[in-house]
Enzyme design. Sequence first.
Site, PDB file in Angstrom:
ATOM      1  CB  ALA A   1      -0.908   0.005   1.218  1.00  0.00           C
TER       2      ALA A   1
ATOM      3  CB  ILE B   1      -0.526   7.546  -1.585  1.00  0.00           C
ATOM      4  CG1 ILE B   1      -0.015   8.109  -0.252  1.00  0.00           C
ATOM      5  CG2 ILE B   1      -1.743   6.662  -1.359  1.00  0.00           C
ATOM      6  CD1 ILE B   1      -0.987   9.078   0.432  1.00  0.00           C
TER       7      ILE B   1
ATOM      8  CG  ASP C   1       5.054  13.337  -6.932  1.00  0.00           C
ATOM      9  OD1 ASP C   1       5.122  12.676  -5.883  1.00  0.00           O
ATOM     10  OD2 ASP C   1       5.333  12.883  -8.058  1.00  0.00           O
TER      11      ASP C   1
ATOM     12  CD  GLN D   1      12.937  12.047  -8.873  1.00  0.00           C
ATOM     13  OE1 GLN D   1      13.641  11.105  -9.185  1.00  0.00           O
ATOM     14  NE2 GLN D   1      12.964  13.195  -9.538  1.00  0.00           N
TER      15      GLN D   1
ATOM     16  N   GLY E   1      10.943  16.926  -6.104  1.00  0.00           N
ATOM     17  CA  GLY E   1       9.478  16.946  -6.195  1.00  0.00           C
ATOM     18  C   GLY E   1       8.808  15.894  -5.323  1.00  0.00           C
ATOM     19  CD  GLN E   2       8.410  11.065  -6.227  1.00  0.00           C
ATOM     20  OE1 GLN E   2       9.353  10.316  -6.063  1.00  0.00           O
ATOM     21  NE2 GLN E   2       7.299  10.676  -6.854  1.00  0.00           N
TER      22      GLN E   2
ATOM     23  CE1 TYR F   1       6.124   6.679  -3.078  1.00  0.00           C
ATOM     24  CE2 TYR F   1       8.187   7.082  -4.209  1.00  0.00           C
ATOM     25  CZ  TYR F   1       7.124   6.259  -3.933  1.00  0.00           C
ATOM     26  OH  TYR F   1       7.041   5.019  -4.517  1.00  0.00           O
TER      27      TYR F   1
ATOM     28  N   GLY G   1      12.106   0.448  -9.498  1.00  0.00           N
ATOM     29  CA  GLY G   1      12.157   1.642 -10.325  1.00  0.00           C
ATOM     30  C   GLY G   1      10.770   1.894 -10.901  1.00  0.00           C
TER      31      GLY G   1
HETATM   32  P1  NAP Z   1      -0.906   1.536  -6.960  1.00  0.00           P
HETATM   33  O1  NAP Z   1      -1.089   0.922  -8.293  1.00  0.00           O
HETATM   34  O2  NAP Z   1      -1.412   2.917  -6.733  1.00  0.00           O
HETATM   35  O3  NAP Z   1      -1.466   0.557  -5.848  1.00  0.00           O
HETATM   36  C1  NAP Z   1      -1.372   0.898  -4.495  1.00  0.00           C
HETATM   37  C2  NAP Z   1      -2.597   0.405  -3.784  1.00  0.00           C
HETATM   38  O4  NAP Z   1      -2.469   0.783  -2.390  1.00  0.00           O
HETATM   39  C3  NAP Z   1      -3.897   1.022  -4.311  1.00  0.00           C
HETATM   40  O5  NAP Z   1      -4.860   0.040  -4.552  1.00  0.00           O
HETATM   41  C4  NAP Z   1      -4.308   1.942  -3.177  1.00  0.00           C
HETATM   42  O6  NAP Z   1      -5.714   2.086  -3.041  1.00  0.00           O
HETATM   43  C5  NAP Z   1      -3.758   1.205  -1.973  1.00  0.00           C
HETATM   44  N1  NAP Z   1      -3.698   2.083  -0.812  1.00  0.00           N
HETATM   45  C6  NAP Z   1      -3.360   3.396  -0.785  1.00  0.00           C
HETATM   46  N2  NAP Z   1      -3.481   3.880   0.457  1.00  0.00           N
HETATM   47  C7  NAP Z   1      -3.907   2.856   1.236  1.00  0.00           C
HETATM   48  C8  NAP Z   1      -4.231   2.734   2.601  1.00  0.00           C
HETATM   49  N3  NAP Z   1      -4.145   3.795   3.422  1.00  0.00           N
HETATM   50  N4  NAP Z   1      -4.641   1.556   3.055  1.00  0.00           N
HETATM   51  C9  NAP Z   1      -4.757   0.478   2.238  1.00  0.00           C
HETATM   52  N5  NAP Z   1      -4.471   0.526   0.927  1.00  0.00           N
HETATM   53  C10 NAP Z   1      -4.056   1.712   0.427  1.00  0.00           C
HETATM   54  O7  NAP Z   1       0.666   1.588  -6.604  1.00  0.00           O
HETATM   55  P2  NAP Z   1       1.871   0.632  -7.054  1.00  0.00           P
HETATM   56  O8  NAP Z   1       2.588   1.306  -8.138  1.00  0.00           O
HETATM   57  O9  NAP Z   1       1.404  -0.751  -7.196  1.00  0.00           O
HETATM   58  O10 NAP Z   1       2.771   0.770  -5.753  1.00  0.00           O
HETATM   59  C11 NAP Z   1       2.899  -0.255  -4.785  1.00  0.00           C
HETATM   60  C12 NAP Z   1       4.100   0.106  -3.898  1.00  0.00           C
HETATM   61  O11 NAP Z   1       5.270   0.162  -4.727  1.00  0.00           O
HETATM   62  C13 NAP Z   1       3.969   1.490  -3.257  1.00  0.00           C
HETATM   63  O12 NAP Z   1       4.529   1.456  -1.965  1.00  0.00           O
HETATM   64  C14 NAP Z   1       4.834   2.356  -4.151  1.00  0.00           C
HETATM   65  O13 NAP Z   1       5.337   3.461  -3.459  1.00  0.00           O
HETATM   66  C15 NAP Z   1       5.916   1.393  -4.531  1.00  0.00           C
HETATM   67  N6  NAP Z   1       6.619   1.765  -5.748  1.00  0.00           N
HETATM   68  C16 NAP Z   1       5.963   1.925  -6.940  1.00  0.00           C
HETATM   69  C17 NAP Z   1       6.670   2.282  -8.060  1.00  0.00           C
HETATM   70  C18 NAP Z   1       6.017   2.483  -9.414  1.00  0.00           C
HETATM   71  O14 NAP Z   1       6.695   2.970 -10.320  1.00  0.00           O
HETATM   72  N7  NAP Z   1       4.757   2.104  -9.597  1.00  0.00           N
HETATM   73  C19 NAP Z   1       8.051   2.497  -7.988  1.00  0.00           C
HETATM   74  C20 NAP Z   1       8.685   2.330  -6.768  1.00  0.00           C
HETATM   75  C21 NAP Z   1       7.966   1.966  -5.655  1.00  0.00           C
HETATM   76  P3  NAP Z   1      -6.451   3.368  -3.690  1.00  0.00           P
HETATM   77  O15 NAP Z   1      -5.883   3.543  -5.067  1.00  0.00           O
HETATM   78  O16 NAP Z   1      -7.887   2.955  -3.661  1.00  0.00           O
HETATM   79  O17 NAP Z   1      -6.115   4.504  -2.805  1.00  0.00           O
END
Ligand code: NAP
Length: 264
Positions: free
Chosen positions: A90, A92, A95, A159, A161-162, A165, A199
Amino acid sequence: MNIQGSVAVITGGGKGIGEAVAKHLVRQGAKVAIVDMGQADIDRVVADIQAMGGQAIGIQANVTSEADTARFIQATIAAFGQLNIAVACAGIIRDGTMLSLDKETGKVSKKLTMDKWQSVIDVDLTGTFLTLRDAAEAMVNGGWEGILIPISSVNKIGQIGQLNYSSTKSAVALMPKIIVGEFLMRGIRGIRCVGIAPGYTATPMLTGMNQEALKAILKDVHLDRLIEPQEIADLIGHCVTNQALNATTLEITGGLCYPGGIAK
Ligand code: NAP
């Protein structure tokens, strides 16, 4: 450690990386609990897994809540009798630069708001902490072999802007070292902790990013494309089975060569 016959809880399992991890673990023989905010996302993923012949339950919960965290851990154990794998997906993004200036006066026109700051700290840092803490508590008290998997980011190095995060992701990247050190100190041997620092990955989260900045970042990725969630899931599956991986955070970036350098 075997995935076959294990039980996993996956926060953020309703989409993106969490969804891919859940389905990957099910294909390897795990039972999974899908934890997320959106009931429709949870229902869709649980139905997909059941259609695959797998076993899954869905729990609507907010990872920032201590009561919700205790509830989804207990619900997982009530459904499947044990807990072995906790993946804290989970997360978010909200930015924005710390300060924005008025082009004409050069004075500060906008500041990063407390809402943008605190919401990211709450979900990405506190939510990860609560999930790992309560999963570890259940594993220790149940006497189950286990692994804790927090999700950091390549943006842990800072990063632009973040500020919010990156602050959480650098903290999360340190968690495996500290948690496993504490396990060693307390004589807890059967539970590992391995962080994953992806990434740029093709998930719904990226739609919330500045698309111009994303295009610029991809120029610095040797792989020349976004990472697929399945590629992250493959690595997480490997972390479960390879006991030599422990107390560290692994980067999987497709060869992002200049992270943190987007000042355009
Ligand atoms: P995602 O597609 O947005 O999925 C994240 C999920 O977490 C969403 O379903 C969201 O629900 C849920 N969530 C948000 N707040 C929550 C809360 N308070 N309680 C329970 N669930 C919650 O994101 P993702 O890209 O798969 O990212 C997963 C992890 O990987 C995150 O920690 C992210 O920071 C990390 N990450 C991602 C990337 C990337 O490029 N995608 C890169 C590096 C790290 P809602 O949408 O309904 O709020």
